[in-house]
Design a protein around this motif. Structure first.
Motif, mmCIF file in Angstrom:
data_model
loop_
_atom_site.group_PDB
_atom_site.id
_atom_site.type_symbol
_atom_site.label_atom_id
_atom_site.label_comp_id
_atom_site.label_asym_id
_atom_site.label_seq_id
_atom_site.Cartn_x
_atom_site.Cartn_y
_atom_site.Cartn_z
ATOM 1 N N ALA A 41 0.953 -1.111 0.217
ATOM 2 C CA ALA A 41 0.160 -0.103 0.467
ATOM 3 C C ALA A 41 0.512 1.594 -0.575
ATOM 4 O O ALA A 41 1.619 1.677 0.750
ATOM 5 C CB ALA A 41 -0.795 0.087 1.152
ATOM 6 N N SER A 42 0.453 2.635 -1.194
ATOM 7 C CA SER A 42 1.110 2.986 -0.794
ATOM 8 C C SER A 42 0.299 4.448 0.340
ATOM 9 O O SER A 42 -0.399 4.121 1.317
ATOM 10 C CB SER A 42 0.592 4.252 -2.243
ATOM 11 N N LYS A 43 1.599 5.583 0.549
ATOM 12 C CA LYS A 43 1.051 6.701 1.912
ATOM 13 C C LYS A 43 -0.862 6.537 1.327
ATOM 14 O O LYS A 43 -1.600 7.005 2.590
ATOM 15 C CB LYS A 43 1.595 7.360 1.691
ATOM 16 N N GLU A 44 -0.860 7.090 -0.252
ATOM 17 C CA GLU A 44 -2.008 7.676 0.031
ATOM 18 C C GLU A 44 -3.404 6.781 -0.327
ATOM 19 O O GLU A 44 -4.396 7.312 0.407
ATOM 20 C CB GLU A 44 -1.858 8.117 -1.888
ATOM 21 N N THR A 45 -2.347 5.481 -0.336
ATOM 22 C CA THR A 45 -4.137 4.033 0.046
ATOM 23 C C THR A 45 -3.815 4.763 1.704
ATOM 24 O O THR A 45 -5.224 4.093 1.959
ATOM 25 C CB THR A 45 -2.847 2.840 -0.366
#
Length: 330
Positions: free
Chosen positions: A185-189
Motif C-alpha cells: 500500500a502506498s502512503k496515499e492508499t
C-alpha cells in the motif's frame, strides 16, 4: 405471477422448507432498496429497460458468493434454480447479460454500497474501539490481462493478481477498503482507507505494522483524537531513535492530549493480528482467488466479498449468534 404474489401463497412456505435455501436469512434484516437510488442503475432514456432491479440482482450475487459461486456464467446457472431466484426476489431467472451488466454498473458504486452496509454494522454496535489496517494480495487467474506479477516481501514470493488494503474492527468486520494493483500500500492508499474508516466511527486506537510508520498517518490520527500504534522502522533513517513505536516520538508534539506508557503500547499492539483473521473471514465470503476477467469485475468481486462478510456478521448478530462467525447457523 410476481415473487411477492407467490410468497403469499400458503404452499410456498412448505416449498422453501423443502428446498432449504440457506441464504434466505441474509435478506431478512437489511433492505437493499437503496441500490435503486444510484443513477447508474436508472433506466436508460433510450433502448431496453432493465429486466431486473438492482436489489434482486445484488441478493442473487450474495447468495452465489455465500455458496462459493463466482462469475456471470456460473451465477446465471445457479439462478436458474426456481427456489433460488424466488428467494432472491426475482420474477423469473435473470440472463447472463443481465448479470454481466449489473456487475459492470455495480463497479461504479460498489465502494459506496460497502460503506453503507458498514454503517449498518456500526449502528448495531458491532465495531469496537480498536481499528486495524493492513494489506493483502489477491491472486487472479491467468486470463485476467489487467492483473500483474508482484513480489510479496512477507511471503518472499511472486504472485499474479492485485492488492487490497482494509481497515477492520469488531468481530472480524472490514470497515474500509481500497483495491490496488499490488499488495504494497502506498502512503496515499493508507491515508484514504484510514479517512474512510474514521468516517464510519472514530476509534480509540488504530494499529498497523511497520509499513505504517508514516509521519502524516500518525499526525492525522492524533489530530482526530485517535492513538496510532505502528512499530518504528529504523531503516527509514540514518540516525535511528531509541523508540519501539513511532508514537513515542510523535507524542512530544501532542503533550496535552496523549500520555502513554510502552507497556500499554505493547499490550494494545498485540491486537493487530485481528486484521489477519478479518482477511480470513472475508476469504470465506468470496475474497479468494479472483476469477473475474479484467480489473473492473475483479474489483467488484473483491468488494462483494467484503459486503457479504458485513452482511453475514449483521445476520448472525440479529439471530443472537456470534457475529464473528463466517457462516450462518443452520
Amino acid at each position: 405471477m410476481s415473487s411477492a404474489t407467490l410468497q403469499d401463497e400458503p404452499w410456498i412456505d412448505e416449498f422453501f422448507n423443502l428446498v432449504a435455501v440457506e441464504t434466505l436469512p441474509l435478506f431478512e434484516y437489511l433492505s437493499f432498496d437503496f441500490l435503486s437510488e444510484y443513477d447508474v442503475f436508472a433506466p436508460a432514456h433510450r433502448g431496453r429497460t432493465r429486466d431486473h432491479h438492482p436489489p434482486e440482482l445484488f441478493r442473487g450475487f450474495l447468495h452465489c458468493f455465500y455458496r462459493g459461486i463466482y462469475g456471470p456464467r456460473p451465477v446465471t446457472r445457479e439462478l436458474q434454480n426456481t427456489a433460488v431466484w424466488l428467494s432472491c426476489g426475482f420474477d423469473r431467472s435473470p440472463s447472463r447479460d443481465a448479470a454481466d451488466r449489473f456487475l459492470t454498473d455495480l463497479g461504479l458504486v460498489v465502494d459506496d454500497v460497502f460503506s453503507r452496509l458498514v454503517e449498518q454494522a456500526a449502528a448495531r454496535g458491532l465495531l469496537d474501539s480498536t481499528f486495524r489496517i493492513d494489506s493483502t494480495d489477491l491472486e487472479a487467474l491467468a486470463w485476467n490481462g489487467d492483473a500483474s506479477w508482484n513480489y510479496d516481501l512477507t511471503a518472499e514470493e511472486y504472485y499474479y493478481g492485485f492488492g487490497l488494503t482494509i481497515a477492520s474492527a469488531g468481530s472480524n468486520i472490514p470497515t474500509a477498503a481500497e483495491f490496488t494493483q499490488a499488495k504494497q500500500a502506498s502512503k496515499e492508499t493508507a491515508m484514504r482507507v484510514t479517512c474512510d474508516a474514521l468516517a464510519i466511527k472514530c476509534p480509540i486506537w488504530m494499529l498497523g505494522d511497520s509499513a505504517y510508520d508514516i509521519l502524516d498517518w500518525h499526525d492525522f490520527l492524533l489530530e482526530a483524537g485517535v492513538v496510532p500504534i505502528a512499530p518504528y522502522n529504523a531503516r527509514n533513517t540514518t540516525d535511528p531513535l531509541d523508540i519501539e513505536y513511532r508514537i513515542e516520538d510523535r507524542i512530544n508534539e501532542f503533550p496535552e492530549d496523549v500520555t502513554l506508557k510502552r507497556l500499554i503500547l505493547n499490550e494494545t499492539y498485540k491486537r493487530r493480528t485481528q486484521v489477519e483473521r478479518t482477511f480470513g473471514a472475508c476469504l470465506d465470503c468470496g475474497l479468494g482467488t479472483l476469477r473475474a476477467r479484467g480489473r473492473v469485475h475483479a474489483r467488484v468481486q473483491a468488494y462483494l466479498g467484503l459486503c457479504l462478510r458485513v452482511i453475514v456478521a449483521i445476520t448472525n448478530y440479529e439471530q443472537g449468534e456470534n457475529p464473528g462467525r463466517t457462516k450462518l447457523v443452520a
